[in-house]
Scaffold this active site. Structure first.
Site, short mmCIF file in Angstrom:
data_model
loop_
_atom_site.label_atom_id
_atom_site.label_comp_id
_atom_site.label_asym_id
_atom_site.label_seq_id
_atom_site.Cartn_x
_atom_site.Cartn_y
_atom_site.Cartn_z
N ARG A 31 8.52 -44.07 45.14
CA ARG A 31 7.17 -43.58 44.87
C ARG A 31 7.12 -42.85 43.53
O ARG A 31 8.04 -42.14 43.14
CB ARG A 31 6.76 -42.60 45.99
CG ARG A 31 5.38 -42.05 45.84
CD ARG A 31 4.79 -41.71 47.19
NE ARG A 31 5.08 -40.35 47.59
CZ ARG A 31 4.59 -39.79 48.71
NH1 ARG A 31 3.83 -40.48 49.53
NH2 ARG A 31 4.89 -38.56 49.01
N ARG A 42 8.25 -37.09 41.53
CA ARG A 42 8.06 -35.67 41.86
C ARG A 42 9.40 -34.96 42.02
O ARG A 42 10.38 -35.57 42.43
CB ARG A 42 7.28 -35.55 43.19
CG ARG A 42 5.79 -35.59 43.00
CD ARG A 42 5.00 -35.81 44.28
NE ARG A 42 5.52 -35.13 45.46
CZ ARG A 42 4.98 -35.27 46.68
NH1 ARG A 42 3.91 -36.03 46.86
NH2 ARG A 42 5.48 -34.64 47.71
P1 ADP Z 1 4.54 -35.14 51.68
O1 ADP Z 1 3.59 -35.27 52.84
O2 ADP Z 1 4.73 -36.38 50.94
O3 ADP Z 1 5.78 -34.38 52.02
P2 ADP Z 1 2.75 -33.24 50.45
O4 ADP Z 1 2.17 -33.64 49.16
O5 ADP Z 1 1.89 -33.24 51.67
O6 ADP Z 1 3.98 -34.19 50.61
O7 ADP Z 1 3.41 -31.80 50.33
C1 ADP Z 1 4.34 -31.47 49.33
C2 ADP Z 1 4.92 -30.09 49.61
O8 ADP Z 1 3.86 -29.13 49.63
C3 ADP Z 1 5.59 -29.94 50.96
O9 ADP Z 1 6.93 -30.37 50.92
C4 ADP Z 1 5.47 -28.43 51.18
O10 ADP Z 1 6.39 -27.72 50.40
C5 ADP Z 1 4.11 -28.14 50.63
N1 ADP Z 1 3.04 -28.24 51.67
C6 ADP Z 1 2.00 -29.13 51.69
N2 ADP Z 1 1.23 -28.92 52.77
C7 ADP Z 1 1.77 -27.88 53.46
C8 ADP Z 1 1.45 -27.21 54.67
N3 ADP Z 1 0.39 -27.55 55.42
N4 ADP Z 1 2.25 -26.19 55.07
C9 ADP Z 1 3.31 -25.81 54.33
N5 ADP Z 1 3.69 -26.41 53.19
C10 ADP Z 1 2.94 -27.43 52.74
#
Ligand code: ADP
Length: 215
Positions: A127, A162
C-alpha cells in the site's frame, strides 16, 4: 446511513467507506486520516499522537474521544456517517454509546469486514498513500499504482509508504488489532448491531450494506 466499519488494518474499511459516501451523502470519518492530518499540521493533537502512531500503537482513548465528540456534531454528519477506524477499543465503544445516546443518534449497523490474514499482509506491504494530508489517496504498487510512479494522480504530491507500514509496525498493528479491537465484534453482536461480511471484494461489502439499509 450511520455505520461503524470494523475490520483489521488493510481489510478495506477506507475503500468501502469512500464507495458508501457516494450512495447517500453520508460522510466518511477516519480517525487515522484526522490524526495524520494533525501530525502533518504540527498541532497539539498531532504532537501527542505522533509517537504512538509511528510505533503502530493506539493513540490514548481520551484523545480520540475528544476528536469524535466534536466531529460527530459537525453539520455534515446530519446526512449520516461511516466510522472508519473508530471505535478501536472496548472503552471507546462504551464511550461512543454514551455519546450517541446523548446526541440522540441511532446506528444502523456495525459492519465487520473479515479478510484472511495473508491477504491483509500482502495489501499493507504494497500500500502507498498520498503524502498530502488534505488528500491521502490510497494506491497499491501491484493492483492500483499511480499513473506516474511516486506521484499522486489526484493532487500531484509525492506518494509514500507510511511510517507505520514497515513490516515491523504492520505486525504490531495486527497484534494490537487482535488484542484490542477484535473484541468489538462480540460487543456489537450483543448490542444487536453486528453485520459480518467475509469477502476480499469491497463491492460485495457495499452490496451487503445496501441490502441492509434499504438502498
Ligand atoms: P489502519 O486502519 O490502516 O491501521 P488508520 O489510518 O485507521 O490505520 O490508523 C493509523 C493509526 O492511527 C493507528 O495505528 C493508531 O495509532 C491511530 N488511530 C487511528 N484511529 C484510532 C483510534 N480509534 N484509537 C486509537 N488510535 C487510533
Amino acid at each position: 446511513m450511520r455505520l461503524i466499519l470494523l475490520g483489521a488494518p488493510g481489510a478495506g474499511k477506507g475503500t468501502v467507506a469512500k464507495l458508501l459516501t457516494k450512495l447517500d451523502g453520508s460522510v466518511q470519518i477516519s480517525t487515522g486520516d484526522i490524526l495524520r492530518g494533525a501530525v502533518q499540521a504540527g498541532t497539539e493533537l498531532g504532537k501527542r499522537a505522533e509517537a504512538f502512531m509511528k510505533a503502530g500503537d493506539l493513540v490514548p482513548d481520551d484523545l480520540i474521544m475528544g476528536i469524535m465528540e466534536q466531529r460527530l456534531q459537525e453539520r455534515d454528519c446530519q446526512q449520516g456517517f461511516l466510522l472508519d477506524g473508530f471505535p478501536r477499543t472496548i472503552p471507546q465503544a462504551n464511550a461512543l454509546k454514551g455519546l450517541l445516546d446523548k446526541l440522540g443518534i441511532e446506528l444502523d449497523a456495525a459492519v465487520d469486514i473479515d479478510v484472511p490474514r495473508d491477504v491483509i499482509l500482502d495489501r499493507l506491504t504494497t500500500r502507498r498513500t498520498c503524502s498530502n494530508s488534505g488528500c491521502q489517496a490510497i494506491y497499491n504498487v501491484k493492483s492500483s499504482p499511480p499513473k506516474v510512479e511516486g506521484v499522486c494522480d489526484k493532487c500531484g504530491s509525492p506518494v509514500i509508504q507510511r511510517d507505520d507500514e514497515t513490516e515491523e509496525a504492520i505486525g504490531k498493528r495486527l497484534d494490537t488489532y487482535n488484542e484490542k479491537t477484535a473484541p468489538l465484534v462480540d460487543f456489537y453482536e450483543k448490542e444487536g448491531l453486528l453485520m459480518s461480511v467475509s469477502t476480499t471484494s469491497s463491492d460485495d461489502v457495499v452490496n451487503a450494506v445496501k441490502a441492509k439499509v434499504g438502498l
